[in-house]
Design an enzyme around this catalytic site. Structure first.
Site, PDB file in Angstrom:
ATOM      1  N   CYS A 337       0.693  -1.314   0.011  1.00 57.61           N
ATOM      2  CA  CYS A 337      -0.094  -0.122  -0.301  1.00 57.61           C
ATOM      3  C   CYS A 337       1.124   1.008   0.145  1.00 57.61           C
ATOM      4  O   CYS A 337       1.099   1.598  -0.939  1.00 57.61           O
ATOM      5  CB  CYS A 337      -0.905   0.218   0.977  1.00 57.61           C
ATOM      6  N   GLY A 340       3.037   0.079   3.561  1.00 57.78           N
ATOM      7  CA  GLY A 340       3.130  -1.561   3.586  1.00 57.78           C
ATOM      8  C   GLY A 340       2.682  -2.424   5.047  1.00 57.78           C
ATOM      9  O   GLY A 340       2.983  -2.853   5.361  1.00 57.78           O
ATOM     10  N   ARG A 343      -3.027  -1.494   5.096  1.00 55.41           N
ATOM     11  CA  ARG A 343      -3.826  -2.305   3.902  1.00 55.41           C
ATOM     12  C   ARG A 343      -2.713  -3.255   3.777  1.00 55.41           C
ATOM     13  O   ARG A 343      -3.605  -4.758   3.452  1.00 55.41           O
ATOM     14  CB  ARG A 343      -4.234  -1.525   3.075  1.00 55.41           C
TER      15      ARG A 343
END
Lengths: 639, 607
Positions: A337, A340, A343
């Site tokens: 994302c 990281g 999401r």
């Protein structure tokens, strides 16, 4: 202690939100860790304890019965106290505001929580969940993936764990180069490896590609990930963000992979919104939950307006995409994302739950959270608002993960070893700060805090209480348990999670539950099983006595000695069941070989034995008390 | 972006559809379809079923005097349809001989059970004419002077379902007659009220001529009569139609006195009259001669329950169908669901019934009516009785409840469903009974152990509400049923159900005879009955609930253990012979040295 302005207030009224008539009067105490309300009526000592760390909001509210103090809790409990004296109320309010928002981690409850446990026992607690053995379970290291020492001292990425698996062909310079090209140095590394087809789920943060930047090492890194899956010639790169957000990030020198620069990648956006959207969405949903008697429109439109279920669906959709790529196409996937850790953690962990039955067991689920959330640096301190801090960093990302799993348990009631209570308990303790697991933002933080030496682990606590958390429907050999889960993600498949968000509104819960029925009948079965085996033991004792007598009777001829051990082996409960159950005496001179009829009996019996293997948890049901109470309530309301 | 996901879903969907071996799929006549007695195939035709989930499917359709049956001829995609013609509300031609485009010429069939069917035929030679004409005739027999299928078939069952309900027996079960309530046969030839049953329970003090005078003041002469009496506190549920107050505000002393008698029967301080309608509608009814009880009724209070009329309910279900069939509205599911107001109506009906039950269980007698007292009134009384009386929560008790409150008291099934009638736009049609069953389902969700029957029974009832295979739901009232000799010439649905009850039983059922159910009509509990309204969608495949299955297994296991224990205890009380028997076998086996070892291997494996 210095924050407590007033340790005790009397004649406080705790309002019942659902039925105001049931409000209770008592004394409110403030301690260093809890607010305790002790009911002073009827000689029954009824206590309500609320951890300060669970309080996320304290406010004054004018109500019909005077000014009251409203406590909003992170576990969605809502308490309303009417305090007679304005000054007392003010003191309690100020104390609680300070107590519920400590300024340093050291103030958190986990450092004060000292159950009577020896040091070595505490270390065993922490060793209970061990990621190394988890990677070993996946079949790593192997010819394609190796354990890399590159982040041993958190030098490459301070938010990553120290032990990481990387493709065999990824050399330290490639890793170092790639990490420089990724936000917060979070280079592509392994999250889940599917040993059946070598496909892997990898995770990272966004590349610092801006509008045109490239990085040879990063391209080599993705190439190495692709090569580590010998049967596949393509790598999926899943950016879990909405495309617009990813494009916006480009302006800040970040962004996403350009398919032209990386060989054989397929790039894909998934459209999961960011932490701010999720925070607002949950807030709106909770407003709907807090309505006392919502109309149909209030409820449905409010729920839809919050967008909450849509976000849950988005996470599950992304996970389904990855699970399908890995299990059906055999293609490895790189997930990221922005940083990281939000999401990406959601999507990697949910797809792991879909892919691997192990993560649907109690222990496996703990390992999964340990791996994809704790070790990979989901920022628990920030997201869960453990400390007084930036409210924009707070977001219910882990709530969404737990809810995705709950939605799956609704669709696949037999696939999970744990029940709803397990998920709710984990949720509770993520926020309670009673255990050290969710303190700090990453592994390095926790090492500096010496969490393992100074606090206790939730996992072993859950494990020792596992009887409460077993799903009575779970069976390891059930078709739903094995293999990949393929959930439907049509909107009508997503239900409102009453059990979590309305957890403390007793009046709204069903008064009869099928789970209770199952539990009761299973307990009954287990008791019978016990009775049965004790009977059989008795019989076998009788039998042995008889046998020792008969051995004496037998002459010491060799045949008898040869036969004796056989018979001892046969002196097992099963033998007796089968013997006892043959209704008619065997024909004299007939062989003692089991007749088909006997065989059936024994096998069915064994089957049931295995079944109860789930059930060393035959301990008294944790629900029994509750169900008794529930039925009381039903009776009351019926009366 | 989302496309791979949806492909994934449709894959999982395909896995539901069983593929069959190729050789069984030649274009053979559909001879293996098992038909009911009296059912005859009339036409078979090759058609293309425009399946909304899988696209066009080639296959063969068989039409009988009872059903429309379709089976695909494609080996990869097994699609079958089995639709009773009674479920069809409308048959239309689609496209013309000159229509362009693939599959644009054919038939469009609208069903009463939340689905539509489309078939495409060859454009040449009026290929649809015969099938259209036949369908039109057979699906709407009453419009073509034909008999309903229930009068044609001669199904045989072990049990005669018509014996399930006998008005006298049921009243006796409730403890009637007693010193406050008597049974009257004043309506034995339907002279007093042609839509009421023949046996009625009325206040003991009330004379026959009083009843006649009350009848004159109640819509359709549907006088207040007892539906249910509380065994302990003697509070009653009385049902009727609206009083004929009219614009001028007429009064009727007899009606007033009659309600007073009902109140006096158990000394209820205040008789509660539940008018199921919204107050606006009740007022509006005055203009057409109806109305509601005013202040002239002493010792009575009037409560409006705000339940909408049959037209609103019909439109609501129509909207619901629009968002779930063929495709479920995805982008704004919850607000679409809200816009149908279906759950809101369910909520109002349920909470109305809860109020009725609450009054009665606290010892207050109630009168329930709406306009004519055969739609909303039936919903309220039957649901309240279901909450109050555990007998109605048994399988047979539930049959009695439907027979009594719905069928015998003249819920106009024929008009509301339109059995065998081609007039699909008839304003009299309305899913009032479906709504009732939905409410029952909602209750079973909240009290999973309180009902002896399961969801399957509810689905079977709804399917046969339309099918015209049984006589149970035919005609509007008892007088019409008598006139058409229904009980003699047709079979009851309960014959089918009671001849194999095990599939309709709820394994979780735990009888608790005196328990009053108090469901919560809150949105946190109400949910859309997906397995009914969205059941045609292949994503919602009906499967036996794993919970139920697991429970049954455990029950079986328990019984097995119990049996074993019993046997053990039997043998335990006389251990001597058993042990002797056992050792005698070992004695004999010692002569054969090879067998014991095989014996042992069997036994070792489990450890």
């Amino acid at each position: 202690m210095e924050h407590i302005r007033l340790p005790k207030v009397e004649h406080v009224k705790l309002l019942d939100r659902v039925s105001p008539k049931k409000s209770r009067v008592g004394t409110l105490y403030l301690t260093a860790t809890h607010s305790i309300f002790v009911e002073s009526e009827d000689g029954v000592r009824n206590e309500t304890w609320v951890l300060h760390s669970l309080v996320c909001g304290v406010e004054k509210q004018a109500s019909a019965s005077g000014v009251s103090l409203v406590l909003h809790c992170k576990n969605f409990q809502l308490l309303q106290f009417v305090i007679p004296e304005e000054k007392d109320l003010q003191d309690i309010l100020l104390s609680l505001q300070r107590l519920s928002q400590p300024e340093s981690l050291e103030e958190l409850y986990c450092f004060a929580y000292k159950p009577n446990v020896a040091a070595e026992e505490r270390q065993r607690e922490w060793d209970f969940v061990d990621l190394r053995s988890e990677y070993k379970r996946m079949g790593l290291p192997n010819a394609h993936w190796k354990l890399s020492p590159v982040n041993q001292n958190y030098e490459v990425s301070d938010t990553y764990p120290s032990e990481l698996f990387v493709p065999e062909s990824a050399t330290p310079p490639v890793i170092a180069g790639s990490s420089k090209f990724r936000s917060r140095g979070r280079f592509p590394t392994l999250s889940y490896y599917n040993k059946d087809n070598h496909a892997a789920v990898c995770r990272s943060s966004q590349p610092l590609s801006g509008f045109s930047a490239r990085c040879l090492e990063d391209e080599q890194m993705l190439g190495a990930v692709l090569r580590s899956n010998p049967r596949s010639d393509v790598l999926y790169v899943v950016d879990t963000r909405p495309k617009l957000n990813a494009i916006a990030n480009r302006a800040a020198g970040k962004g996403y992979e350009n398919e032209d620069n990386y060989s054989n990648i397929k790039f894909q956006f998934q459209g999961i919104e960011n932490i701010h959207v999720m925070r607002n969405s949950q807030q709106k949903m909770l407003e709907v939950c807090e309505l006392r008697t919502p109309s149909v429109s209030d409820f449905l439109l409010g729920l839809e307006g919050s967008g909450w279920l849509k976000h849950i669906k988005a996470v599950l959709d992304a996970a389904v995409f990855i699970a399908k790529a890995v299990s059906e196409e055999g293609v490895s996937v790189l997930v990221h994302c922005s940083d990281g850790w939000d999401r990406t953690s959601q999507v990697c962990s949910v797809s792991s739950v879909l892919l691997d039955p192990h993560y649907r067991t109690l222990k496996g689920f703990m390992v999964l959270i340990e791996k994809d959330w704790i070790s990979f640096g989901h920022k628990f301190t920030h997201r869960c608002n453990h400390l007084l801090g930036d409210p924009k960093e707070v977001s219910p990302i882990i709530d969404q993960f737990l809810e995705c799993v709950w939605q799956l348990t609704e669709q696949f009631p037999c696939a999970f070893e744990f029940n709803e209570r397990f998920l709710i308990t984990i949720h509770h303790h993520i926020y309670s700060c009673q255990f050290g697991n969710f303190i700090g933002n990453n592994e390095r933080d926790r090492q500096q805090l010496e969490i393992e030496k100074r606090t206790h682990s939730l996992w072993s606590y859950l494990w020792s209480n596992r009887a409460e958390f077993i799903n009575p429907l779970y069976r390891p050999n059930h078709s739903q348990t094995q293999g990949v889960l393929r959930p439907s993600t049509a909107p009508y498949c997503f239900n409102f999670w009453r059990g979590l968000y309305n957890r403390f509104d007793r009046g709204v819960h069903p008064r009869q539950s099928v789970e209770d029925c199952l539990r009761t009948i299973r307990e009954e079965t287990e008791q019978l099983e016990d009775q049965l085996s004790s009977h059989k033991q008795k019989i076998s004792k009788l039998e042995e006595r008889k046998w020792s007598v008969s051995v004496n009777i037998f002459d010491k001829s060799p045949t008898a000695w040869i036969f004796a051990p056989d018979l001892r082996l046969a002196n097992t409960p099963q033998d007796y069941t089968s013997c006892v159950l043959t209704s008619s005496p065997r024909p004299a001179g007939g062989s003692p070989v089991l007749t088909p009829h006997d065989l059936n009996l024994t096998t069915s019996f064994n089957g049931s034995d295995q079944e109860s293997g789930v059930a060393d948890l035959s301990a008294p049901s944790p629900f029994s008390e509750e169900s008794a109470r529930d039925s009381d309530e039903a009776a009351n309301s019926a009366a | 972006m989302a496309s791979p996901v949806s492909v994934y879903n449709s894959n999982s969907l395909d896995s539901h559809i069983s593929s069959v071996s190729r050789d069984s799929l030649k274009m053979e006549p559909l001879t293996d379809v098992s038909l009911l007695p009296g059912e005859d195939g009339v036409i078979e035709k090759e058609v293309i079923y425009i399946c909304p989930f899988n696209g066009p499917v080639k296959g063969k359709v068989l039409i009988t005097n009872y059903r429309l049956y379709f089976r695909s001829s494609d080996a990869d995609l097994m699609v079958t349809l089995d639709v009773p013609l009674g479920a069809i509300s409308r048959v239309e031609k689609m496209g013309g001989a000159s229509s362009r485009g693939e599959n644009s010429y054919g038939l469009d069939i609208t069903c009463k059970d939340m689905r539509n069917l489309r078939f495409a035929l060859k454009q040449e030679g009026h290929s649809r004419r015969d099938i259209f004409d036949l369908l039109f005739r057979l699906a709407f027999p009453l419009s073509h002077n034909l008999h309903l299928f229930a009068y044609v078939t001669q199904e045989k069952y072990e049990e005669n379902g018509w014996n399930v309900y006998k008005a006298m027996d049921e009243l006796r079960r409730q403890g009637l007659p007693n010193n406050k309530w008597r049974i009257t046969f004043i309506n034995k030839s339907y002279e007093l009220c042609d839509t009421y049953p023949t046996v009625l329970a009325v206040p003991y003090k009330c004379k026959e001529e009083d009843l006649r005078r009350v009848a004159a003041f109640r819509s359709r002469a549907r006088i207040p009569v007892l539906s249910w009496i509380h065994r302990e506190n003697q509070a009653v549920i009385v049902r009727c139609s609206q009083p004929l107050v009219g614009m001028s505000g007429k009064r009727n002393k007899d009606d007033e006195r009659y309600l007073e008698m009902i109140r006096e029967a158990n000394d209820t301080p205040k008789l509660t009259i539940f008018d199921a309608r919204p107050s606006v509608n009740a007022v509006a009814n005055k203009a057409t001669g109806g109305g509601y009880e005013g202040d002239e009724y002493q010792n009575a209070e009037l409560v409006f329950l705000d339940i909408q009329n049959i037209h609103v309910m019909r439109e609501s279900l129509k909207k619901l169908k629009d968002i779930v069939y063929p495709n479920v509205e995805e982008s704004h599911w919850l607000s679409s669901l809200e816009s149908t107001h279906w759950l809101e109506h369910i909520k109002l009906v349920l909470s109305g019934a809860i109020q009725v039950a609450d009054k009665v269980s606290t010892g207050n007698s109630v009168v329930v009516h709406c306009s004519d007292g055969w739609d909303r009134t039936a919903q309220l009384t039957s649901l309240a009785m279901l909450m109050l009386d555990s007998h109605y929560r048994t399988l047979r008790g539930f049959e009695v409840l439907i027979e009594k409150e719905w069928i015998s008291f003249g819920h106009k099934f024929a008009s509301r469903i339109g059995h065998g009638d081609k007039n699909h736009a008839d304003q009299d049609r309305s899913p009032i009974f479906v709504q009732f069953i939905d409410c029952v389902w909602q209750m079973t969700k909240q009290f999973p152990t309180a009902f002896e029957f399961n969801e399957r029974l509810l689905l079977t009832i709804l399917d046969n509400l339309y099918s015209c295979r049984f006589g149970t739901f035919l005609y509007n009232c008892e007088s019409a049923r008598d006139q058409h000799e229904l009980r003699i010439k047709t079979v009851s649905l309960w014959s089918l159900v009671n001849s194999k009850t095990d599939i309709y039983l709820n394994p979780f059922y735990t009888p608790e005879p005196n328990m009053v159910l108090c469901p919560v009509a809150s949105m946190r509990h109400l949910e859309l009955w997906v397995s009914y309204y969205i059941r045609w969608n292949p994503r919602i495949r009906q499967q036996q609930s794993p919970v139920e299955q697991r429970y049954k297994e455990l029950l079986a296991l328990r019984d097995e253990y119990l049996k074993k224990l019993e046997e053990l205890q039997l043998s335990d009380s006389s251990p001597a012979p058993r042990v002797a028997h056992n050792s005698s076998t070992s004695n004999t086996s010692s002569s054969n040295s090879s067998t014991p070892s095989t014996h042992c291997t069997h036994l070792q494996t489990p450890f």
